[in-house]
Design an enzyme around this catalytic site. Structure first.
Site, PDB file in Angstrom:
ATOM      1  N   LYS A  35      41.327  68.958  89.687  1.00 34.46           N
ATOM      2  CA  LYS A  35      40.123  68.347  89.108  1.00 34.46           C
ATOM      3  C   LYS A  35      40.477  66.950  88.594  1.00 34.46           C
ATOM      4  O   LYS A  35      41.670  66.613  88.476  1.00 34.46           O
ATOM      5  CB  LYS A  35      39.605  69.228  87.965  1.00 34.46           C
ATOM      6  CG  LYS A  35      40.612  69.439  86.841  1.00 34.46           C
ATOM      7  CD  LYS A  35      40.192  70.553  85.896  1.00 34.46           C
ATOM      8  CE  LYS A  35      41.252  70.782  84.833  1.00 34.46           C
ATOM      9  NZ  LYS A  35      40.977  71.969  84.013  1.00 34.46           N
ATOM     10  N   ARG A 131      34.974  78.811  74.372  1.00 33.98           N
ATOM     11  CA  ARG A 131      34.511  77.580  75.013  1.00 33.98           C
ATOM     12  C   ARG A 131      33.587  77.966  76.159  1.00 33.98           C
ATOM     13  O   ARG A 131      32.410  77.655  76.152  1.00 33.98           O
ATOM     14  CB  ARG A 131      35.727  76.773  75.495  1.00 33.98           C
ATOM     15  CG  ARG A 131      35.415  75.419  76.057  1.00 33.98           C
ATOM     16  CD  ARG A 131      36.682  74.704  76.502  1.00 33.98           C
ATOM     17  NE  ARG A 131      37.320  75.359  77.639  1.00 33.98           N
ATOM     18  CZ  ARG A 131      38.357  74.853  78.307  1.00 33.98           C
ATOM     19  NH1 ARG A 131      38.882  73.691  77.935  1.00 33.98           N
ATOM     20  NH2 ARG A 131      38.882  75.493  79.334  1.00 33.98           N
ATOM     21  N   TYR A 256      47.605  40.221  69.965  1.00 32.00           N
ATOM     22  CA  TYR A 256      46.372  40.365  69.186  1.00 32.00           C
ATOM     23  C   TYR A 256      46.672  40.917  67.808  1.00 32.00           C
ATOM     24  O   TYR A 256      47.491  41.825  67.645  1.00 32.00           O
ATOM     25  CB  TYR A 256      45.417  41.338  69.884  1.00 32.00           C
ATOM     26  CG  TYR A 256      44.683  40.755  71.058  1.00 32.00           C
ATOM     27  CD1 TYR A 256      43.856  39.630  70.915  1.00 32.00           C
ATOM     28  CD2 TYR A 256      44.796  41.328  72.317  1.00 32.00           C
ATOM     29  CE1 TYR A 256      43.160  39.110  72.010  1.00 32.00           C
ATOM     30  CE2 TYR A 256      44.097  40.821  73.408  1.00 32.00           C
ATOM     31  CZ  TYR A 256      43.286  39.708  73.239  1.00 32.00           C
ATOM     32  OH  TYR A 256      42.611  39.201  74.309  1.00 32.00           O
ATOM     33  N   MET A 304      44.263  44.184  77.588  1.00 30.10           N
ATOM     34  CA  MET A 304      43.637  44.818  78.757  1.00 30.10           C
ATOM     35  C   MET A 304      44.513  44.688  79.999  1.00 30.10           C
ATOM     36  O   MET A 304      44.645  45.617  80.786  1.00 30.10           O
ATOM     37  CB  MET A 304      42.264  44.191  79.032  1.00 30.10           C
ATOM     38  CG  MET A 304      41.500  44.913  80.126  1.00 30.10           C
ATOM     39  SD  MET A 304      39.945  44.124  80.563  1.00 30.10           S
ATOM     40  CE  MET A 304      39.014  44.285  79.053  1.00 30.10           C
TER      41      MET A 304
HETATM   42  C1  LIG Z   1      42.296  72.658  84.065  1.00 28.56           C
HETATM   43  C2  LIG Z   1      42.413  74.124  84.137  1.00 28.56           C
HETATM   44  C3  LIG Z   1      43.648  74.733  84.439  1.00 28.56           C
HETATM   45  C4  LIG Z   1      44.931  73.959  84.606  1.00 28.56           C
HETATM   46  O1  LIG Z   1      45.543  73.742  83.361  1.00 28.56           O
HETATM   47  P1  LIG Z   1      47.015  73.108  83.245  1.00 28.56           P
HETATM   48  O2  LIG Z   1      47.303  73.166  81.796  1.00 28.56           O
HETATM   49  O3  LIG Z   1      46.922  71.701  83.739  1.00 28.56           O
HETATM   50  O4  LIG Z   1      47.908  73.932  84.074  1.00 28.56           O
HETATM   51  C5  LIG Z   1      43.668  76.110  84.564  1.00 28.56           C
HETATM   52  N1  LIG Z   1      42.554  76.859  84.387  1.00 28.56           N
HETATM   53  C6  LIG Z   1      41.358  76.310  84.085  1.00 28.56           C
HETATM   54  C7  LIG Z   1      40.174  77.181  83.890  1.00 28.56           C
HETATM   55  C8  LIG Z   1      41.254  74.930  83.934  1.00 28.56           C
HETATM   56  O5  LIG Z   1      40.076  74.390  83.627  1.00 28.56           O
END
Ligand SMILES: *Cc1c(COP(=O)(O)O)cnc(C)c1O
Length: 364
Positions: A35, A131, A256, A304
């Protein structure tokens, strides 16, 4: 000449990390979590390198899934958060994406969808993270309904997500795990519990599927290094070059807001990398960068497009010298520590301006 800021992505390191993770849990299938553009590493580049070696890819939205299919990826793809609107079930079915079912609304959408080919469903259970996920008490009835629906294949997976798996002192992972096993006592089903931290830190929770993200990219899922995390190879090297050198007097300030003041006559190198290239704005004075293999401290606030570094202690330094912001010998985890964040965020914030260059093996 192009802007020298770039992110090298080492696909051999990626595959090495995958093998390391697979060897820890040889009986489990791996879902490579890609993702957020593969945590900033480029979803297509990463998925092409892994497509024959993992059992599925995990993404956060149907758009991310379609990008992979359109890029020619045939490996199963899973929508980790399920669908955001009911019509996505149809798209998922047409493209044979598997979906999470994280609440009753999604369950109803799956049951009611007008689809001809059934979809694979992962039931995510809320065991304490609060969550996403259906309530523990709803697992059996939800499983029953989905399992008897003609819209759902027989490949139902029951999954949960741990909230504290990166903290080896915290027993909450065991509590979540036992809630899960208790709720499933008379359902025989394929299971998935571990993310990267679960895999490394909680061996008893490894199961049919591990969902692995950060570990594949070589980031440490645990704040403190452990035997296994030390063996990981960082996939991304962020690098640039020195574009200016000057000598300033003791008492002079740099950058800065003049946050850094020279305590001695100092050579300042200006490097073409800034928060517009994915280097963290919050990196504090003293954050190390690598020049000629030596650690040199950041001196002054991150701009930047540029940073300034104290290179006085180098025996020699020249315009055009390569500067490593993170990579094999300087982990993104360490830079994240200096910046009040985690390597996950450093990686996923890498902007498009920073070109990803795919390499095989350490060619530096
Ligand atoms: C993002 C995600 C993972 C991966 O987590 P990592 O800590 O990067 O291994 C696993 N399960 C779900 C449901 C996630 O959203």
């Amino acid at each position: 000449m192009a802007r020298p800021a770039k992110a090298l992505i080492d696909l051999d390191a990626l595959r090495y990390n995958l093998r390391l993770a697979s060897d820890l849990s040889p009986d489990s299938k791996v879902m490579a979590v890609i993702k957020a553009d593969a945590y900033g590493h480029g979803a297509l580049g990463i998925s092409k390198a892994l497509c024959d070696e993992v059992s599925a890819f995990g993404v956060a939205s149907i758009e991310e899934a379609i990008e992979l299919r359109e890029g020619g990826i045939k490996t199963p793809i899973h929508l980790l958060e399920g669908t955001f609107s009911d019509d996505e079930i149809i798209t998922a079915s047409e493209n044979s994406f598997s979906v999470s079912c994280v609440n009753q609304r999604q369950k109803i959408a799956i049951l009611k969808a007008d689809i001809t080919s059934p979809i694979d469903v992962w039931i995510f259970v809320d065991t304490g993270m609060h969550r996403l996920g259906i309530a523990l008490e709803e697992l059996k009835s939800t499983y029953e309904e989905l399992n008897t629906s003609s819209n759902v294949t027989d490949n139902i997976v029951v999954a949960t997500h741990f909230s504290c798996a990166d903290d080896l002192e915290n027993d909450f992972t065991s509590i979540q795990f036992s809630r899960m096993t208790k709720a499933m006592d008379d359902i025989s089903v394929v299971k998935s519990f571990c993310n990267s931290a679960g895999l490394i830190g909680w061996p008893q929770t490894r199961s049919d599927w591990n969902r692995l993200g950060i570990i594949l990219y070589g980031g440490s899922p645990l704040p403190l290094p452990k035997f296994e995390t030390k063996k990981l190879k960082q996939v991304m090297t962020l690098k640039s070059e020195i574009i200016a050198l000057r000598t300033i007097k003791a008492g002079d300030s740099v950058g800065y807001a003049a946050t850094w003041i020279a305590s001695r006559e100092t050579i300042i190198a200006t490097v073409a990398i800034g928060y517009g290239d994915g280097y963290p704005l919050n990196a504090t004075n003293g954050t190390p960068v690598l020049i000629r293999g030596e650690r040199c401290p950041l001196a002054g606030r991150v701009s930047m497009d540029m940073i300034t570094v104290d290179v006085t202690d180098l025996s020699s330094v020249e315009l055009g010298d390569e500067v490593i912001l993170w990579g094999a010998d300087l982990s993104a985890d360490e830079i994240a520590n200096y910046s009040g964040t985690i390597s996950y965020e450093l990686f996923t914030r890498m902007p498009a301006r920073t070109k990803r260059i795919y390499i095989k093996g350490d060619t530096r």
